[in-house]
Design an enzyme around this catalytic site. Structure first.
Site, mmCIF file in Angstrom:
data_model
loop_
_atom_site.group_PDB
_atom_site.id
_atom_site.type_symbol
_atom_site.label_atom_id
_atom_site.label_comp_id
_atom_site.label_asym_id
_atom_site.label_seq_id
_atom_site.Cartn_x
_atom_site.Cartn_y
_atom_site.Cartn_z
ATOM 1 N N SER A 238 0.898 -1.275 -0.107
ATOM 2 C CA SER A 238 0.047 -0.041 -0.164
ATOM 3 C C SER A 238 0.953 1.165 0.031
ATOM 4 O O SER A 238 1.654 1.393 -1.051
ATOM 5 C CB SER A 238 -0.732 0.101 1.242
ATOM 6 O OG SER A 238 -2.029 0.856 1.190
ATOM 7 N N ASP B 180 -16.854 -14.213 -14.057
ATOM 8 C CA ASP B 180 -16.074 -15.112 -13.393
ATOM 9 C C ASP B 180 -15.646 -16.246 -14.539
ATOM 10 O O ASP B 180 -14.688 -16.878 -14.325
ATOM 11 C CB ASP B 180 -16.786 -15.618 -12.156
ATOM 12 C CG ASP B 180 -16.188 -16.667 -11.221
ATOM 13 O OD1 ASP B 180 -14.897 -16.847 -11.500
ATOM 14 O OD2 ASP B 180 -16.805 -17.253 -10.316
ATOM 15 N N ASP C 100 -12.227 -16.881 -17.264
ATOM 16 C CA ASP C 100 -10.705 -17.772 -17.211
ATOM 17 C C ASP C 100 -11.071 -19.117 -17.317
ATOM 18 O O ASP C 100 -10.251 -19.946 -16.922
ATOM 19 C CB ASP C 100 -10.180 -17.594 -15.720
ATOM 20 C CG ASP C 100 -11.073 -17.547 -14.594
ATOM 21 O OD1 ASP C 100 -12.020 -18.505 -14.726
ATOM 22 O OD2 ASP C 100 -11.231 -16.823 -13.677
ATOM 23 N N ASP D 235 -15.566 -20.170 -10.074
ATOM 24 C CA ASP D 235 -14.999 -20.410 -8.738
ATOM 25 C C ASP D 235 -15.177 -19.350 -7.966
ATOM 26 O O ASP D 235 -14.449 -19.265 -6.650
ATOM 27 C CB ASP D 235 -13.584 -21.040 -8.882
ATOM 28 C CG ASP D 235 -12.601 -20.005 -9.458
ATOM 29 O OD1 ASP D 235 -12.891 -18.829 -10.016
ATOM 30 O OD2 ASP D 235 -11.253 -20.266 -9.309
ATOM 31 N N ILE E 289 -13.821 -16.409 -8.399
ATOM 32 C CA ILE E 289 -12.693 -15.658 -8.423
ATOM 33 C C ILE E 289 -12.447 -15.328 -9.753
ATOM 34 O O ILE E 289 -12.106 -16.204 -10.654
ATOM 35 C CB ILE E 289 -11.455 -16.535 -8.026
ATOM 36 C CG1 ILE E 289 -11.485 -17.030 -6.726
ATOM 37 C CG2 ILE E 289 -10.042 -15.825 -8.096
ATOM 38 C CD1 ILE E 289 -10.606 -18.138 -6.183
ATOM 39 N N ASP F 246 -8.718 -5.907 -4.939
ATOM 40 C CA ASP F 246 -8.210 -4.707 -3.927
ATOM 41 C C ASP F 246 -9.505 -3.825 -3.954
ATOM 42 O O ASP F 246 -9.681 -3.195 -5.061
ATOM 43 C CB ASP F 246 -6.865 -3.979 -4.349
ATOM 44 C CG ASP F 246 -6.202 -3.156 -3.501
ATOM 45 O OD1 ASP F 246 -7.015 -2.368 -2.778
ATOM 46 O OD2 ASP F 246 -4.950 -3.288 -3.283
ATOM 47 N N HIS G 35 -6.922 -5.904 -0.224
ATOM 48 C CA HIS G 35 -5.711 -4.955 -0.407
ATOM 49 C C HIS G 35 -4.994 -5.490 0.696
ATOM 50 O O HIS G 35 -4.877 -5.408 1.984
ATOM 51 C CB HIS G 35 -6.330 -3.621 0.423
ATOM 52 C CG HIS G 35 -5.357 -2.420 0.582
ATOM 53 N ND1 HIS G 35 -4.618 -1.994 -0.741
ATOM 54 C CD2 HIS G 35 -4.824 -1.721 1.431
ATOM 55 C CE1 HIS G 35 -3.870 -1.046 -0.551
ATOM 56 N NE2 HIS G 35 -4.192 -0.926 0.977
#
Ligand SMILES: *[C@@H]1O[C@H](CO)[C@@H](O)[C@H](O)[C@H]1NC(C)=O
Ligand SMILES: *[C@@H]1O[C@H](CO)[C@@H](O)[C@H](O)[C@H]1NC(C)=O
Ligand SMILES: *[C@@H]1O[C@H](CO)[C@@H](O)[C@H](O)[C@H]1NC(C)=O
Ligand SMILES: *[C@@H]1O[C@H](CO)[C@@H](O)[C@H](O)[C@H]1NC(C)=O
Ligand SMILES: *[C@@H]1O[C@H](CO)[C@@H](O)[C@H](O)[C@H]1NC(C)=O
Ligand SMILES: *[C@@H]1O[C@H](CO)[C@@H](O)[C@H](O)[C@H]1NC(C)=O
Ligand SMILES: *[C@@H]1O[C@H](CO)[C@@H](O)[C@H](O)[C@H]1NC(C)=O
Ligand SMILES: *[C@@H]1O[C@H](CO)[C@@H](O)[C@H](O)[C@H]1NC(C)=O
Ligand SMILES: *[C@@H]1O[C@H](CO)[C@@H](O)[C@H](O)[C@H]1NC(C)=O
Ligand SMILES: *[C@@H]1O[C@H](CO)[C@@H](O)[C@H](O)[C@H]1NC(C)=O
Ligand SMILES: *[C@@H]1O[C@H](CO)[C@@H](O)[C@H](O)[C@H]1NC(C)=O
Length: 536
Positions: A196, A265, A268, A272, A274, A409, A449
């Site tokens: 950060s 999602d 990719d 999942d 992610i 983030d 983050h």
């Protein structure tokens, strides 16, 4: 490397109390050596508060004076036997840093400096402790003021200067001198670990003091800081507060997140929860448009809300037509809803404009416009932007930088990191294959983050983000082997525990790709297996 002055009297004294062989850097009588260090240290601008020997396992109570309770660090367990020395280092006659060194008895010969966060003001003791557990002589400093807010910047540009670069640089120079004083051998290699604001600090050193560190780990760096701080102030004006027709409730953000996952999602190759490459996600909030007349739903967006949400996910341009800061990446809503989207101002933005940009404690964050972004970027004190793309001096020094960014983030959009990476590539005229020699950037999917998230987020940035299962699944271990053995990371490996609880076992492990590669599910194994994914 730059040369350092050594107080000779102290060296002689330590040499007689330490028996240090070439292959064994252990301090023999550390308690006596620590006391001697505190009593004899004589460095310009340095006032020692105290030095104390602490055996492993000590539960240290930390001072909470001078607003330090806002740092949220009341105690810290000491992981190894070490000498703790604390001091004040004046940087001018009206500014200075609180600096601490933790010097392990069983030393590897390595030095490490830790970074800060937000607009603080707080020594990150957990990071200092973490690095000492690896055998680093480790330092941390308060960046020129105490606590998590920016009040101390007001009418004191010296405190701002400490915050932007000087606190870290000064603490590093003094920290190296103390390391070389305490041990009878000189330090071998120097490292930096920060995320950060700490990530920006690391880049600042690479850009402006390229010989200070041999290896740098930077997570989620707050690059282009005055622009970032402006962008951070936009959400309050885009969304308003709970009485605005543009406001999106916390419940409704859950629905937005669900729709983002529906749309993105699978890109990719697997659903999942992610999103591996958020740059490929062009979210259409219009898909959530309510039927006419409906304005109180927790599942659809009114026209006013669609417009506001679209703005959140649109790159932010300034009055001059140039990019101020990239859009919030989709996928971070479940936490961003409590930070940027909650209907209140963002304190770092408010403090930066009140105490640095305008020196006006009554400046109203609800009044923020693009003109304020211009004022902040034009002011750019001490080149806080930290956007220099010429890293040739660091490259020449032989330095290595491992840069990573969580792709969920919720405070610093991860789009900002490829922006800088590409800027370095263009500025230096180097393709990725040549940047790879000294600069590698990894996108860590499903990660918030600096920490946490639905993805395999434990990459070793902090002690709490380190999976005990495999010591190589760790950015700190990776930077050591890259610097010292030339063994550069092709991927960085993250671990996800079941319910983020180590006692419940590993949920999955994933290898995160080096930019510009992206992770794609290629099977045939279950998506929970790292070998089922390929960087393309
Ligand atoms: C280093 O030397 C000390 C003192 O001679 C000894 O106690 C210690 O075991 C040695 N450590 C290693 C790793 O050899
Ligand atoms: C350390 O002490 C604090 C109180 O000062 C306590 O809250 C904390 O649990 C202790 N930590 C450990 C690991 O014992
Ligand atoms: C301590 O915090 C208060 C607000 O909680 C603030 O008014 C004051 O200026 C701070 N003091 C210092 C020295 O930063
Ligand atoms: C000590 O601080 C002064 C500013 O107060 C600075 O000019 C000088 O360079 C500092 N000395 C060292 C060794 O850093
Ligand atoms: C502090 O240093 C500045 C710049 O060197 C100088 O102008 C000023 O007089 C000094 N103030 C005090 C109180 O010594
Ligand atoms: C010192 O640390 C090394 C790892 O860096 C470890 O192998 C060794 O056992 C440690 N020695 C002592 C005496 O703690
Ligand atoms: C910050 O806190 C430390 C205690 O850790 C104290 O010694 C120092 O005076 C404080 N600095 C300021 C500027 O208040
Ligand atoms: C929302 O903002 C408006 C305009 O700034 C203000 O008048 C109102 O009090 C705020 N409402 C809440 C609930 O904060
Ligand atoms: C929702 O619609 C009702 C009925 O038309 C109206 O009274 C209310 O002000 C609207 N609320 C918002 C936030 O637009
Ligand atoms: C929305 O408004 C309708 C009609 O006023 C009401 O029946 C319904 O309970 C409201 N729904 C929510 C989620 O507030
Ligand atoms: C993959 O693993 C997950 C988690 O264990 C499980 O829920 C899922 O059914 C598995 N998928 C296949 C195709 O085996």
């Amino acid at each position: 490397m730059f040369s350092l002055l050594r107080p000779l009297g102290l060296l002689t004294l330590l040499a007689s109390s330490c028996l240090v062989g070439a292959q064994n850097l252990t301090v023999v009588d550390p308690a006596a050596a620590c006391t001697a260090l505190g009593q004899n240290l004589a460095l310009e601008n340095v006032t020692v508060n105290f030095a104390e020997y602490l055996p492993a396992g000590t539960n240290l109570s930390l001072s909470q004076g001078y607003n330090l309770s806002t740092c949220g660090r009341a105690s810290q367990v000491v992981p190894v036997d070490l000498c703790r020395i604390t001091m004040y280092v004046a940087t001018t006659n009206r500014s200075g840093i609180t600096l601490e060194g933790w010097l392990p008895t069983n030393w590897t010969g390595r030095f490490l400096m830790t970074g800060n966060g937000g607009v603080s003001g707080c020594i990150q003791y957990e990071d200092v402790a973490y690095a000492t557990s690896f055998g680093f002589a480790t330092f941390g400093q308060n960046n020129g003021h105490n606590g998590t807010r920016g009040y101390a910047f007001y009418q004191n540009s010296d405190v701002v200067e400490d915050f932007i670069y000087r606190g870290l640089y000064t603490g590093t120079v003094v920290g190296k001198q103390i390391t070389n004083t305490y041990y009878t051998q000189s330090l071998s290699t120097s490292f930096y670990l920060g995320c950060s604001t700490g990530g920006r600090q690391g880049w600042k050193m690479i850009q402006d003091y390229p010989e200070v560190f041999d290896g740098v780990v930077v997570g989620a760096p707050a690059l282009y800081f005055p622009a970032l701080t402006s962008w951070s102030g936009t959400f309050y004006t885009i969304l308003g507060n709970s009485s605005s027709d543009t406001f999106v409730s916390a419940d409704l953000w859950v629905a937005v997140n669900t729709e983002i996952m529906n749309q993105c999602d699978g890109i990719d190759g697997v659903m999942d929860g992610i999103i591996e490459d958020t740059l490929l996600c062009n979210f259409r909030p219009e898909a959530m448009q309510c039927a006419p007349g409906v304005n109180n739903s927790t599942t659809c967006l009114t026209s006013a809300q669609v417009g506001a949400v679209r703005q959140v996910f649109t790159d932010y341009y300034g009055l001059d037509g140039l990019l101020v800061f990239p859009k919030m990446q989709p996928g971070s809503e479940l936490l961003a809803r409590y930070i940027y989207y909650g209907g209140t101002d963002f304190s770092y933005t408010t403090d930066w404009f009140r105490y640095v940009v305008y020196e006006d404690p009554s400046w109203d964050p609800a009044s923020y416009t693009r003109a304020d972004a211009k004022a902040a970027i034009d002011q750019n004190p001490f080149n806080a932007m930290t956007g220099n793309g010429d890293l040739s001096a660091f490259q020449k020094h032989g330095g290595k930088v491992l840069h990573w960014h969580g792709e969920a983030d919720y405070i610093i959009t991860s789009d900002n990191s490829p922006r800088y990476y590409n800027h370095v590539s263009e500025t230096m005229g180097l393709p990725s294959s040549e940047l790879d020699d000294f600069y590698r950037f990894f996108r860590v999917s499903g990660t918030g983050h600096c920490q946490g998230g639905a993805g395999a987020h434990m990459v070793g940035q902090q002690a709490a983000e380190s999976a005990a299962t495999d010591p190589q699944n760790n950015v700190l271990a990776r930077i050591i082997t890259w610097v010292e053995d030339g063994n550069a990371p092709e991927t960085i490996t993250g671990t996800k525990y079941v319910n983020d609880d180590a006692t419940q076992g590993v949920a999955f492990v994933r290898n995160h790709c080096k930019y510009p590669l992206r992770n794609v599910y290629t099977g045939p194994a279950n998506y929970t297996q790292p070998e089922a994914w390929t960087c393309i």
